[in-house]
Design an enzyme around this catalytic site. Structure first.
Site, PDB file in Angstrom:
ATOM      1  N   ARG A  69       0.824  -1.214   0.000  1.00  9.79           N
ATOM      2  CA  ARG A  69       0.000   0.000   0.000  1.00  9.79           C
ATOM      3  C   ARG A  69       0.854   1.259   0.000  1.00  9.79           C
ATOM      4  O   ARG A  69       0.363   2.350  -0.249  1.00  9.79           O
ATOM      5  CB  ARG A  69      -0.886   0.030   1.259  1.00  9.79           C
ATOM      6  CG  ARG A  69      -1.934  -1.031   1.264  1.00  9.79           C
ATOM      7  CD  ARG A  69      -2.700  -1.041   2.563  1.00  9.79           C
ATOM      8  NE  ARG A  69      -1.922  -1.585   3.667  1.00  9.79           N
ATOM      9  CZ  ARG A  69      -2.440  -1.979   4.822  1.00  9.79           C
ATOM     10  NH1 ARG A  69      -3.737  -1.863   5.037  1.00  9.79           N
ATOM     11  NH2 ARG A  69      -1.691  -2.486   5.765  1.00  9.79           N
ATOM     12  N   SER A 106     -16.900   1.125   7.189  1.00  6.76           N
ATOM     13  CA  SER A 106     -16.364   2.475   7.409  1.00  6.76           C
ATOM     14  C   SER A 106     -15.457   2.818   6.227  1.00  6.76           C
ATOM     15  O   SER A 106     -15.055   1.927   5.457  1.00  6.76           O
ATOM     16  CB  SER A 106     -15.557   2.523   8.707  1.00  6.76           C
ATOM     17  OG  SER A 106     -14.373   1.752   8.561  1.00  6.76           O
ATOM     18  N   TYR A 148     -15.790 -12.992  -9.179  1.00  7.58           N
ATOM     19  CA  TYR A 148     -16.676 -11.853  -8.940  1.00  7.58           C
ATOM     20  C   TYR A 148     -16.048 -10.526  -9.384  1.00  7.58           C
ATOM     21  O   TYR A 148     -16.648  -9.473  -9.212  1.00  7.58           O
ATOM     22  CB  TYR A 148     -17.227 -11.831  -7.506  1.00  7.58           C
ATOM     23  CG  TYR A 148     -16.238 -11.690  -6.369  1.00  7.58           C
ATOM     24  CD1 TYR A 148     -15.493 -10.537  -6.175  1.00  7.58           C
ATOM     25  CD2 TYR A 148     -16.097 -12.714  -5.434  1.00  7.58           C
ATOM     26  CE1 TYR A 148     -14.624 -10.402  -5.104  1.00  7.58           C
ATOM     27  CE2 TYR A 148     -15.227 -12.600  -4.367  1.00  7.58           C
ATOM     28  CZ  TYR A 148     -14.493 -11.426  -4.208  1.00  7.58           C
ATOM     29  OH  TYR A 148     -13.628 -11.305  -3.155  1.00  7.58           O
ATOM     30  N   ARG A 200     -11.534 -14.982   7.294  1.00  9.24           N
ATOM     31  CA  ARG A 200     -12.245 -13.725   7.012  1.00  9.24           C
ATOM     32  C   ARG A 200     -13.493 -13.909   6.165  1.00  9.24           C
ATOM     33  O   ARG A 200     -14.408 -13.106   6.220  1.00  9.24           O
ATOM     34  CB  ARG A 200     -11.299 -12.766   6.288  1.00  9.24           C
ATOM     35  CG  ARG A 200     -10.127 -12.343   7.145  1.00  9.24           C
ATOM     36  CD  ARG A 200      -9.083 -11.614   6.321  1.00  9.24           C
ATOM     37  NE  ARG A 200      -8.020 -11.113   7.171  1.00  9.24           N
ATOM     38  CZ  ARG A 200      -6.884 -11.760   7.408  1.00  9.24           C
ATOM     39  NH1 ARG A 200      -6.673 -12.951   6.872  1.00  9.24           N
ATOM     40  NH2 ARG A 200      -5.961 -11.220   8.182  1.00  9.24           N
TER      41      ARG A 200
HETATM   42  C1  HXC Z   1     -15.719  -5.196   9.212  1.00 11.12           C
HETATM   43  C2  HXC Z   1     -13.464  -4.730   9.335  1.00 11.12           C
HETATM   44  C3  HXC Z   1     -13.148  -6.127   9.354  1.00 11.12           C
HETATM   45  C4  HXC Z   1     -14.241  -7.048   9.322  1.00 11.12           C
HETATM   46  C5  HXC Z   1     -11.289  -5.005   9.445  1.00 11.12           C
HETATM   47  N1  HXC Z   1     -12.282  -4.100   9.381  1.00 11.12           N
HETATM   48  N2  HXC Z   1     -11.783  -6.258   9.428  1.00 11.12           N
HETATM   49  N3  HXC Z   1     -14.723  -4.265   9.248  1.00 11.12           N
HETATM   50  N4  HXC Z   1     -15.502  -6.541   9.229  1.00 11.12           N
HETATM   51  N5  HXC Z   1     -14.035  -8.374   9.357  1.00 11.12           N
HETATM   52  C6  HXC Z   1     -12.154  -2.644   9.432  1.00 11.12           C
HETATM   53  C7  HXC Z   1     -11.585  -2.204  10.772  1.00 11.12           C
HETATM   54  O1  HXC Z   1     -12.621  -2.108  11.751  1.00 11.12           O
HETATM   55  C8  HXC Z   1     -10.999  -0.846  10.413  1.00 11.12           C
HETATM   56  O2  HXC Z   1     -11.983   0.147  10.296  1.00 11.12           O
HETATM   57  C9  HXC Z   1     -10.468  -1.065   9.012  1.00 11.12           C
HETATM   58  O3  HXC Z   1     -11.176  -2.202   8.485  1.00 11.12           O
HETATM   59  C10 HXC Z   1      -8.985  -1.350   8.979  1.00 11.12           C
HETATM   60  O4  HXC Z   1      -8.755  -2.494   9.826  1.00 11.12           O
HETATM   61  P1  HXC Z   1      -7.294  -2.921  10.266  1.00 11.12           P
HETATM   62  O5  HXC Z   1      -7.399  -4.235  10.943  1.00 11.12           O
HETATM   63  O6  HXC Z   1      -6.631  -1.786  10.999  1.00 11.12           O
HETATM   64  O7  HXC Z   1      -6.591  -3.029   8.847  1.00 11.12           O
HETATM   65  P2  HXC Z   1      -5.280  -3.753   8.436  1.00 11.12           P
HETATM   66  O8  HXC Z   1      -4.474  -4.192   9.631  1.00 11.12           O
HETATM   67  O9  HXC Z   1      -4.663  -2.881   7.439  1.00 11.12           O
HETATM   68  O10 HXC Z   1      -5.806  -5.114   7.762  1.00 11.12           O
HETATM   69  C11 HXC Z   1      -6.284  -5.152   6.430  1.00 11.12           C
HETATM   70  C12 HXC Z   1      -7.421  -6.171   6.301  1.00 11.12           C
HETATM   71  C13 HXC Z   1      -7.037  -7.528   6.909  1.00 11.12           C
HETATM   72  C14 HXC Z   1      -7.779  -6.275   4.822  1.00 11.12           C
HETATM   73  C15 HXC Z   1      -8.630  -5.616   7.072  1.00 11.12           C
HETATM   74  O11 HXC Z   1      -8.134  -8.430   6.815  1.00 11.12           O
HETATM   75  C16 HXC Z   1      -5.833  -8.111   6.252  1.00 11.12           C
HETATM   76  O12 HXC Z   1      -4.707  -7.738   6.589  1.00 11.12           O
HETATM   77  N6  HXC Z   1      -6.012  -9.045   5.327  1.00 11.12           N
HETATM   78  C17 HXC Z   1      -4.887  -9.653   4.573  1.00 11.12           C
HETATM   79  C18 HXC Z   1      -5.102 -11.098   4.319  1.00 11.12           C
HETATM   80  C19 HXC Z   1      -6.398 -11.400   3.673  1.00 11.12           C
HETATM   81  O13 HXC Z   1      -7.394 -10.672   3.808  1.00 11.12           O
HETATM   82  N7  HXC Z   1      -6.451 -12.510   2.967  1.00 11.12           N
HETATM   83  C20 HXC Z   1      -7.668 -12.909   2.297  1.00 11.12           C
HETATM   84  C21 HXC Z   1      -7.617 -12.534   0.868  1.00 11.12           C
HETATM   85  S1  HXC Z   1      -8.802 -13.484   0.096  1.00 11.12           S
HETATM   86  P3  HXC Z   1     -12.307   1.216  11.492  1.00 11.12           P
HETATM   87  O14 HXC Z   1     -13.265   2.178  10.873  1.00 11.12           O
HETATM   88  O15 HXC Z   1     -12.905   0.393  12.611  1.00 11.12           O
HETATM   89  O16 HXC Z   1     -10.979   1.810  11.843  1.00 11.12           O
HETATM   90  C22 HXC Z   1      -9.236 -12.803  -1.298  1.00 11.12           C
HETATM   91  C23 HXC Z   1      -9.991 -13.822  -2.091  1.00 11.12           C
HETATM   92  C24 HXC Z   1     -10.911 -13.324  -3.106  1.00 11.12           C
HETATM   93  O17 HXC Z   1      -8.969 -11.699  -1.635  1.00 11.12           O
HETATM   94  C25 HXC Z   1     -11.586 -14.508  -3.772  1.00 11.12           C
HETATM   95  C26 HXC Z   1     -12.240 -15.489  -2.827  1.00 11.12           C
HETATM   96  C27 HXC Z   1     -12.678 -16.769  -3.459  1.00 11.12           C
END
Ligand code: HXC
Length: 281
Positions: A69, A106, A148, A200
């Protein structure tokens, strides 16, 4: 399925290569003789994966922490990588995603996903592309998207918007940079369970129920099947494939799209017998 030395002499960069799909692609590339560099946000995960994959495959793997990012971190990663020799290809695998009701997202939650999937992929692709073009090098970019990206999907809105952007990037640059030796393709995987994604996307057991039955082939994907497709699309043998997306989902998305595809899930043999026209006479 491939000759053991298919990727010998090649170097590839895989984003998000410390875990999940990226790790499995890295492993397969190493097994086939490539040298691989992986990047990701967590240094300890990268270090452990690199040690394990080097041991398992006997291949050469390097790692560098990078939050894609941040364009400055991307540039330092690429400077570091190029100082050891230009890569032959980039795998845009790093992603972020979670299920949520869209009205509850958010702006930070929206940004958290879009900045990884769309912005990060663009920074990485443009950074590599500028260097390859300046050096007049041939190269290949493979991006992991999802079906999707073209159908859209409820409950993963930021991911759907960002992945469709990555698909648009794939098709746009395939045309713009194809004549200069850089080709672009994408893979759209169906369910290939990994801890990162499943924590997730399938956070409750009841969401997993029915997941495999929805797929015409009746099962989730095997990671080696996805990794082998990533080999084919990156290898020189697919040199004429440019600007396309290959779906590997056991038929999942088409089943959802076909108006009467649900019929087979509901109808019994007796039902079919009941509706069959009776022979006259
Ligand atoms: C609602 C959420 C949330 C959830 C985070 N947020 N998780 N809101 N439901 N489950 C919100 C938080 O409340 C916060 O908002 C904001 O998102 C940022 O959260 P952070 O945890 O501080 O962000 P960060 O540490 O940067 O993490 C990024 C992330 C995390 C995307 C949220 O999940 C991550 O690091 N993911 C990486 C790995 C991953 O996701 N792998 C799966 C990819 S699968 P507020 O307003 O409260 O501050 C994929 C497959 C597609 O892409 C195809 C499938 C078949």
């Amino acid at each position: 399925m491939f000759k053991d030395d298919l990727l010998a002499g090649k170097r590839y960069l895989i984003t998000g290569g410390g875990t999940g799909i990226g790790r499995n692609i890295a492993k397969r590339y190493l097994e086939l003789g490539a040298r691989v560099a992986i990047c990701g946000r967590r240094e300890e995960v990268l270090a452990q994966t690199s040690e394990e994959l080097a041991k398992e495959t006997g291949g050469e793997i390097l790692y560098h922490p990078c939050d894609i990012r941040d364009p400055d971190q991307v540039e330092s990663l690429l400077d570091w990588l190029w100082s050891g020799g230009a890569p032959h290809g980039l795998v845009n695998n790093a992603a972020g995603n979670f299920i949520a009701r869209s009205e509850e997202l958010s702006s930070r939650a929206f940004d958290a996903v879009v900045r990884i999937v769309l912005n990060g992929t663009a920074y990485m692709t443009l950074g590599c592309g500028r260097r390859w073009l300046a050096e007049e090098r041939k190269a290949s970019v493979l991006s992991i998207v999802t079906s999707y990206a073209w159908t859209g999907s409820g409950y993963v809105l930021p991911s759907a918007m960002a992945k469709s952007g990555v698909l648009a990037m794939t098709r746009s640059l395939a045309v713009e940079w194809g004549p200069r030796g850089i080709r672009f393709n994408a893979i759209a995987p169906g369910p290939f369970p990994t801890k990162g994604a499943w924590d997730r996307l399938v956070p409750l057991p009841k969401l997993a129920r029915g997941l495999e039955e929805r797929i015409p082939l009746g099962r989730a994907g095997d990671h080696q099947e996805l990794a082998d497709l990533a080999v084919y699309l990156m290898a020189d043998g697919s040199a004429y494939v440019n600007g396309d997306v290959v779906t590997i989902d056991g038929g999942e998305w088409l089943k959802g799209a076909g108006q009467f595809s649900y019929v087979g899930d509901i109808m019994t043999d007796e039902d079919w017998e009941t509706i069959r026209p009776k022979k006259k006479g």
